[in-house]
Design an enzyme around this catalytic site. Structure first.
Site, PDB file in Angstrom:
ATOM      1  N   GLU A   7       0.821  -1.215   0.000  1.00 36.25           N
ATOM      2  CA  GLU A   7       0.000   0.000   0.000  1.00 36.25           C
ATOM      3  C   GLU A   7       0.849   1.255   0.000  1.00 36.25           C
ATOM      4  O   GLU A   7       0.435   2.277  -0.528  1.00 36.25           O
ATOM      5  CB  GLU A   7      -0.930   0.005   1.219  1.00 36.25           C
ATOM      6  N   LYS A   8       2.026   1.176   0.589  1.00 36.41           N
ATOM      7  CA  LYS A   8       2.874   2.357   0.690  1.00 36.41           C
ATOM      8  C   LYS A   8       4.332   1.920   0.726  1.00 36.41           C
ATOM      9  O   LYS A   8       4.634   0.734   0.979  1.00 36.41           O
ATOM     10  CB  LYS A   8       2.506   3.182   1.923  1.00 36.41           C
ATOM     11  N   ASP A 103      -3.146  -2.544   3.170  1.00 36.97           N
ATOM     12  CA  ASP A 103      -3.379  -2.623   4.610  1.00 36.97           C
ATOM     13  C   ASP A 103      -4.583  -3.512   4.896  1.00 36.97           C
ATOM     14  O   ASP A 103      -5.486  -3.652   4.056  1.00 36.97           O
ATOM     15  CB  ASP A 103      -3.604  -1.222   5.184  1.00 36.97           C
ATOM     16  N   ASP A 105      -7.598  -3.698   5.904  1.00 38.62           N
ATOM     17  CA  ASP A 105      -8.914  -3.151   6.188  1.00 38.62           C
ATOM     18  C   ASP A 105      -9.665  -2.948   4.870  1.00 38.62           C
ATOM     19  O   ASP A 105      -9.154  -3.263   3.787  1.00 38.62           O
ATOM     20  CB  ASP A 105      -8.821  -1.841   6.977  1.00 38.62           C
ATOM     21  N   TYR A 328      -0.635  -2.584  13.505  1.00 37.32           N
ATOM     22  CA  TYR A 328      -1.434  -1.740  12.610  1.00 37.32           C
ATOM     23  C   TYR A 328      -2.432  -0.888  13.398  1.00 37.32           C
ATOM     24  O   TYR A 328      -3.256  -1.414  14.144  1.00 37.32           O
ATOM     25  CB  TYR A 328      -2.176  -2.633  11.622  1.00 37.32           C
ATOM     26  N   ARG A 330      -4.908   1.445  12.426  1.00 36.75           N
ATOM     27  CA  ARG A 330      -6.257   1.822  11.975  1.00 36.75           C
ATOM     28  C   ARG A 330      -7.226   0.655  12.163  1.00 36.75           C
ATOM     29  O   ARG A 330      -7.961   0.277  11.250  1.00 36.75           O
ATOM     30  CB  ARG A 330      -6.224   2.256  10.510  1.00 36.75           C
TER      31      ARG A 330
END
Length: 645
Positions: A7-8, A103, A105, A328, A330
């Site tokens: 994701e990043k 991520d 989610d 993580y 979030r």
């Protein structure tokens, strides 16, 4: 060749570090050995196209265009992301196997899925995509995740749910913002009136709270305390409970508003016998609070340190990405995988090393105890926020990082402490025909409460007036020395703070009158998601609908004017509750995407008609937001994630 799409960049680097083979950094990706490459997105590389991409006429805001309903949805590269998209296009074409490493989610799932779809990956290759769920960036944890890849097709419902929410937010925000802005212009307001599916009900909460405070009139009420003495000379007090005969002298909350009545009670009970009619003792116990979800952490940090929701989120991202000291952040879960219990000793050792202030707390743990936090049935894509096994010096951390790490670590350590055990005693007395009650709570075993000495006498909603009572027996007769009059004033509700507004968003059900909607909201996570709440609150400040007075959050004249002009349904959480229930149904394969979108379109048409029949008038002094909110409506969904790590 296998290609991981993270994701990043920070997650990409963590994956590369955990993979075997020599590493070679290239532009936009890392080679790991001969047959594995790791690349990444930079948050969302793509975004929903603007309305004029569907029809150039939509560049002008006109009521006759509404509702704008795209036939075929279009995505477009976000500003500054084309270079990374070009790199991914080349790598994806060369790769035999793709691994989705967004991520863990809903948004993380969609973020990579939409890139794979936009790059037109062949159906056969898309069907074989694997999913890597990483919630801890330390090498050992990443290696464990790499060994437990799952078919990405298992997460299609999660991705579809995120896609439905993304498109629904676009439709709702674009159409209602345009409708309200155009109506506002007819009344002379030249700014943009931004409306959002979540932000507007949140603003409505604040506006209604402010207005209730403004019209509140404080009134006196009275309580009577009986001062009692045992035959042994020990003293305590009991509170008068007005009977039904006193109803005419009470307000709607049952408070006595007649001073004369209270004074008469005092005269009646002074120097009178007091008979104990009931004596109840109950031994109770309370397990340790569960580890933190993001919202629970934001609420606690707001209460203790006055940190805003965004400050907490940003600090957690730093602890997760930069220091790799927490998992993580979030996360909406407060539970842990059962297999994680075996790593508790290493986590506690890391806490002892990283946070010297918790050394004594760490030494007091019993690692054989297993709290209810470890429960596979309640863990989905991600688990509660806890410390990682990494040991570090706290001197490397900022003040806020130290505070949050200590909060997260203490909450984890509590899982290895015994229950808090206490005894509640309730004594009911008859004095001159009046009913009086004395309550006390005595701690028998502090258990996990030793980690919070200042909270030894916390309770679950009851209000014990004293910590202990003298030895008493049912049927015993005591002596009432006198009565004490307590004159109090009714208090208005308090203005929201960051902590209480977040608590309202997560516990939004209590602000809803409809029992069916309230039930739905109790079963969902409230208004917004763990990842979006902080960003939405900050967005309302940016758009000048909210302002701060110290720790208090108040609505601006523009915010009040907007809420008081809109159709009531747009300012209440009810519709969001229905959305979240439907999105959860999509995730659980219980509702098709098309049915959700069809219902939304019907609602939009009704709301636009209501807005166009409403005169939107903002009070003098209401300032217009400076941000171009008619463009992409940022909901805080990936503000922190969109930055290069």
């Amino acid at each position: 060749m296998k290609l991981f799409i993270a994701e990043k960049p920070s997650l990409g680097r963590a994956i590369a570090e955990a993979l075997p083979g020599p590493k070679k950094r290239e532009e936009g990706y890392i080679r790991c050995g001969d047959d594995t490459w790791v690349s990444w997105c930079i948050g969302h590389l793509l975004e929903q196209a603007e309305p004029d991409a569907y029809d150039p006429a939509f560049k002008q805001w006109r009521l006759e265009h509404l509702p704008i309903l795209p036939g075929e949805w279009q995505l477009q590269p976000k500003s500054g992301t084309r270079k990374q998209l070009t790199i991914l296009r080349k790598l994806v074409k060369q790769a035999d196997c793709l691994v989705h490493a967004g991520d863990p989610d809903r948004e993380g799932q969609l973020l990579v899925d939409e890139v794979i779809a936009w790059l037109k990956v062949p159906a056969q290759k898309r069907a074989s995509v694997q999913r890597c769920l990483i919630s801890d960036l330390n090498p050992e944890a990443v290696r464990r995740a790499l060994a437990q890849l799952k078919p990405n097709r298992d997460f299609v419902p999660l991705s579809t749910s995120a896609l439905a929410r993304s498109r629904a937010d676009w439709l709702y925000g674009i159409n209602l913002t345009r409708a309200c802005t155009l109506q506002g212009q007819q009344s002379g307001y030249q700014g943009v009136l931004s409306v959002g599916r979540v932000q507007t009900p949140i603003l409505g909460l604040v506006v209604r709270r402010d207005e209730s405070i403004e019209v509140f009139v404080s009134k006196p009420f009275y309580e009577v305390l009986a001062q009692l003495e045992t035959p042994a000379g020990e003293r305590f007090q009991a509170k008068w409970q007005p009977s039904e005969a006193c109803a005419a002298y009470q307000d709607e909350e049952g408070r006595v508003v007649s001073k004369a009545l209270a004074e008469n009670v005092i005269r009646r009970i002074t120097d009178q016998p007091a008979h104990i009619t009931q004596l109840n003792r109950k031994t109770k116990q309370q397990p340790a609070p569960l580890p933190y979800s993001l919202s629970a952490l934001q609420i606690d940090a707001g209460k203790r340190y006055g940190m805003s929701a965004q400050q907490v989120l940003d600090t957690c991202q730093s602890l997760y990405e930069k220091h790799t000291l927490i998992t993580y952040p979030r996360s909406d879960s407060r539970y842990l995988p059962e297999e994680h219990f075996a790593r508790a000793e290493r986590v506690v050792k890391a806490i002892r090393s990283t946070c010297p202030a918790l050394t004594e707390a760490a030494d007091g743990t019993d690692l054989h105890l297993r709290s209810k936090a470890w429960n596979d049935k309640k863990v989905d894509a991600h688990h509660a926020i806890i410390p990682t096994e990494k040991q570090a010096s706290s001197t490397r951390l900022s003040a806020n990082e130290q505070r949050l790490y200590e909060l997260i670590a203490r909450q984890y350590l509590m899982q290895f402490y015994s229950h808090w055990r206490y005894q509640d005693t309730e004594v009911i007395l008859d004095i001159a025909g009046g009913c009086f009650i004395a309550r006390a709570r005595e701690t028998l075993d502090s258990g996990w409460k030793v980690l919070f000495p200042s909270r030894q006498n916390d309770d679950d909603g009851d209000e014990p007036s004293q910590s202990a009572l003298p030895p008493l027996q049912q049927g015993q007769t005591l002596h009432c020395l006198n009565g004490t009059l307590q004159e109090k004033m009714t208090q208005p509700p308090k203005h929201f703070t960051d902590a209480t507004l977040l608590a309202a968003m997560t516990g939004i059900a209590r602000y809803v009158k409809d029992p069916e909607i309230r039930k739905i909201l109790r079963e969902t996570d409230g208004l917004g998601t763990e990842a979006t709440r902080a960003g939405i609150i900050e967005l309302l400040f940016k758009r000048q609908y909210l302002m701060r007075q110290g720790k208090q959050i108040l609505a601006t004249p523009a915010g009040k004017g907007l809420i008081n002009s809109l159709p009531e349904s747009t300012t209440l959480p009810d519709m969001t509750a229905e959305w979240e229930a439907q999105l959860e149904a999509i995730k659980q394969r219980e509702m098709p995407y098309a049915a959700f979108m069809q219902l939304l379109e019907q609602t939009l048409r009704q709301l636009i008609q209501q807005v166009t029949q409403t005169s939107i008038r903002l009070p003098a002094g209401a300032s217009s937001p400076k941000s171009p909110v008619h463009r992409r409506r940022k909901t805080g969904r990936r503000t922190a994630r969109a930055k290069k790590a």
